[in-house]
Design a protein around this motif. Structure first.
Motif, PDB file in Angstrom:
ATOM      1  N   CYS A  28       0.832  -1.212   0.000  1.00  0.00           N
ATOM      2  CA  CYS A  28       0.000   0.000   0.000  1.00  0.00           C
ATOM      3  C   CYS A  28       0.858   1.250   0.000  1.00  0.00           C
ATOM      4  CB  CYS A  28      -0.944   0.004   1.201  1.00  0.00           C
ATOM      5  SG  CYS A  28      -2.279  -1.182   1.052  1.00  0.00           S
ATOM      6  N   TYR A  29       1.881   1.279   0.819  1.00  0.00           N
ATOM      7  CA  TYR A  29       2.774   2.432   0.887  1.00  0.00           C
ATOM      8  C   TYR A  29       3.442   2.669  -0.460  1.00  0.00           C
ATOM      9  CZ  TYR A  29       6.522   5.515   2.403  1.00  0.00           C
ATOM     10  OH  TYR A  29       7.370   6.572   2.531  1.00  0.00           O
ATOM     11  N   LYS A  30       3.974   1.595  -1.060  1.00  0.00           N
ATOM     12  CA  LYS A  30       4.665   1.717  -2.347  1.00  0.00           C
ATOM     13  C   LYS A  30       3.756   2.269  -3.434  1.00  0.00           C
ATOM     14  CE  LYS A  30       6.920  -1.484  -4.255  1.00  0.00           C
ATOM     15  NZ  LYS A  30       7.342  -2.762  -4.783  1.00  0.00           N
ATOM     16  N   HIS A  31       2.500   1.856  -3.442  1.00  0.00           N
ATOM     17  CA  HIS A  31       1.602   2.238  -4.527  1.00  0.00           C
ATOM     18  C   HIS A  31       0.808   3.516  -4.252  1.00  0.00           C
ATOM     19  CE1 HIS A  31       2.458  -1.219  -6.995  1.00  0.00           C
ATOM     20  NE2 HIS A  31       2.427  -1.952  -5.908  1.00  0.00           N
ATOM     21  N   PHE A  32       0.452   3.769  -3.012  1.00  0.00           N
ATOM     22  CA  PHE A  32      -0.418   4.901  -2.730  1.00  0.00           C
ATOM     23  C   PHE A  32       0.320   6.152  -2.304  1.00  0.00           C
ATOM     24  CE2 PHE A  32      -3.354   1.284  -2.263  1.00  0.00           C
ATOM     25  CZ  PHE A  32      -4.173   1.602  -3.333  1.00  0.00           C
ATOM     26  N   PHE A  33       1.498   6.053  -1.727  1.00  0.00           N
ATOM     27  CA  PHE A  33       2.238   7.240  -1.328  1.00  0.00           C
ATOM     28  C   PHE A  33       2.564   8.125  -2.535  1.00  0.00           C
ATOM     29  CE2 PHE A  33       5.946   9.654   0.171  1.00  0.00           C
ATOM     30  CZ  PHE A  33       5.402  10.218   1.313  1.00  0.00           C
ATOM     31  N   PRO A  34       3.072   7.547  -3.649  1.00  0.00           N
ATOM     32  CA  PRO A  34       3.295   8.408  -4.823  1.00  0.00           C
ATOM     33  C   PRO A  34       2.000   9.017  -5.367  1.00  0.00           C
ATOM     34  CG  PRO A  34       4.501   6.360  -5.044  1.00  0.00           C
ATOM     35  CD  PRO A  34       3.589   6.207  -3.857  1.00  0.00           C
ATOM     36  N   LEU A  35       0.889   8.293  -5.306  1.00  0.00           N
ATOM     37  CA  LEU A  35      -0.392   8.827  -5.769  1.00  0.00           C
ATOM     38  C   LEU A  35      -0.835   9.998  -4.893  1.00  0.00           C
ATOM     39  CD1 LEU A  35      -2.924   8.776  -7.541  1.00  0.00           C
ATOM     40  CD2 LEU A  35      -3.851   7.062  -5.978  1.00  0.00           C
ATOM     41  N   VAL A  36      -0.725   9.831  -3.584  1.00  0.00           N
ATOM     42  CA  VAL A  36      -1.096  10.912  -2.670  1.00  0.00           C
ATOM     43  C   VAL A  36      -0.180  12.112  -2.896  1.00  0.00           C
ATOM     44  CG1 VAL A  36      -1.170  11.577  -0.226  1.00  0.00           C
ATOM     45  CG2 VAL A  36      -2.131   9.384  -0.962  1.00  0.00           C
ATOM     46  N   SER A  37       1.098  11.865  -3.123  1.00  0.00           N
ATOM     47  CA  SER A  37       2.028  12.959  -3.387  1.00  0.00           C
ATOM     48  C   SER A  37       1.670  13.657  -4.697  1.00  0.00           C
ATOM     49  CB  SER A  37       3.466  12.441  -3.437  1.00  0.00           C
ATOM     50  OG  SER A  37       4.367  13.505  -3.646  1.00  0.00           O
ATOM     51  N   GLY A  38       1.370  12.895  -5.748  1.00  0.00           N
ATOM     52  CA  GLY A  38       0.977  13.493  -7.023  1.00  0.00           C
ATOM     53  C   GLY A  38      -0.267  14.351  -6.880  1.00  0.00           C
ATOM     54  N   ALA A  39      -1.242  13.858  -6.145  1.00  0.00           N
ATOM     55  CA  ALA A  39      -2.470  14.627  -5.917  1.00  0.00           C
ATOM     56  C   ALA A  39      -2.145  15.899  -5.142  1.00  0.00           C
ATOM     57  CB  ALA A  39      -3.486  13.779  -5.157  1.00  0.00           C
ATOM     58  N   ARG A  40      -1.269  15.798  -4.165  1.00  0.00           N
ATOM     59  CA  ARG A  40      -0.902  16.973  -3.361  1.00  0.00           C
ATOM     60  C   ARG A  40      -0.116  17.989  -4.191  1.00  0.00           C
ATOM     61  NH1 ARG A  40      -2.067  20.977  -0.931  1.00  0.00           N
ATOM     62  NH2 ARG A  40      -0.696  21.741   0.685  1.00  0.00           N
ATOM     63  N   ILE A  41       0.703  17.513  -5.114  1.00  0.00           N
ATOM     64  CA  ILE A  41       1.426  18.427  -5.996  1.00  0.00           C
ATOM     65  C   ILE A  41       0.419  19.246  -6.813  1.00  0.00           C
ATOM     66  CG2 ILE A  41       2.881  18.536  -8.057  1.00  0.00           C
ATOM     67  CD1 ILE A  41       4.529  16.226  -6.768  1.00  0.00           C
TER      68      ILE A  41
END
Length: 175
Positions: A34-47
């Motif tokens: 979950c961390y590997k797949h969702f952390f970049p997604l959450v970061s992209g959304a936050r960007i």
């Protein structure tokens, strides 16, 4: 004590401690996935949302991030300045022209999965190139001599960094 008993199995079946340990290991493995797949997604959304808060407009106005701790991206390198637009390809393809020079860039999906490099590490090899970034399902004409990129999602970003051409010259901002 038999080998089975020393490994947490009795009569061929796991004992309660072994069962609990197996569930703990499965939970940890799932948390890592979950961390590997969702952390970049959450970061992209936050960007995307963080950049909007400072006046960046998708497809129109881009900003510069110097990656201080208060910056919006969670996955940014703390020693790399970033410049580059946020793209929403629901309006159609976008053309990005990368000039020749010591340029390093990348196109990323919204979830920060890699699409391609640009500049020296990219297909233009630092000689400059026209990249056409295509939305999912696009089947129209492409400009001659362009490098086409087909995205799996409509929202994307690209980042660009310019490097000094010699050790004593200042960085060139070309993107």
């Amino acid at each position: 004590m038999s080998d089975q008993e020393s490994t947490g199995f009795t009569g061929g079946f796991p004992d309660p401690d072994t069962i609990a340990s197996a569930y703990d290991a499965a939970d940890l493995a799932r948390a890592v996935v979950c961390y590997k797949h969702f952390f970049p997604l959450v970061s992209g959304a936050r960007i995307f949302t963080g950049q909007a808060e400072v006046g960046v407009q998708v497809n129109r106005v881009f900003g510069y991030m110097d990656t201080r701790p208060q910056q919006a991206g969670f996955t940014l390198n703390s020693d790399t300045p970033y410049a580059g637009p946020l793209l929403d390809l629901r309006v159609g393809p976008m053309v990005v022209e990368v000039p020749a020079g010591v340029i390093f860039g990348a196109v990323l999906n919204y979830d920060q999965s890699w699409i391609t490099d640009m500049g020296i590490p990219g297909r233009d090899g630092g000689k400059g190139g026209r990249y056409v970034i295509l939305p999912p399902g696009y089947d129209g004409e492409l400009p001659d001599g362009s490098i086409s990129l087909r995205l799996s999602r409509s929202r994307s970003s690209w980042a660009c960094a310019a490097c000094p051409s010699t050790a004593t010259s200042p960085p060139r901002s070309s993107c």
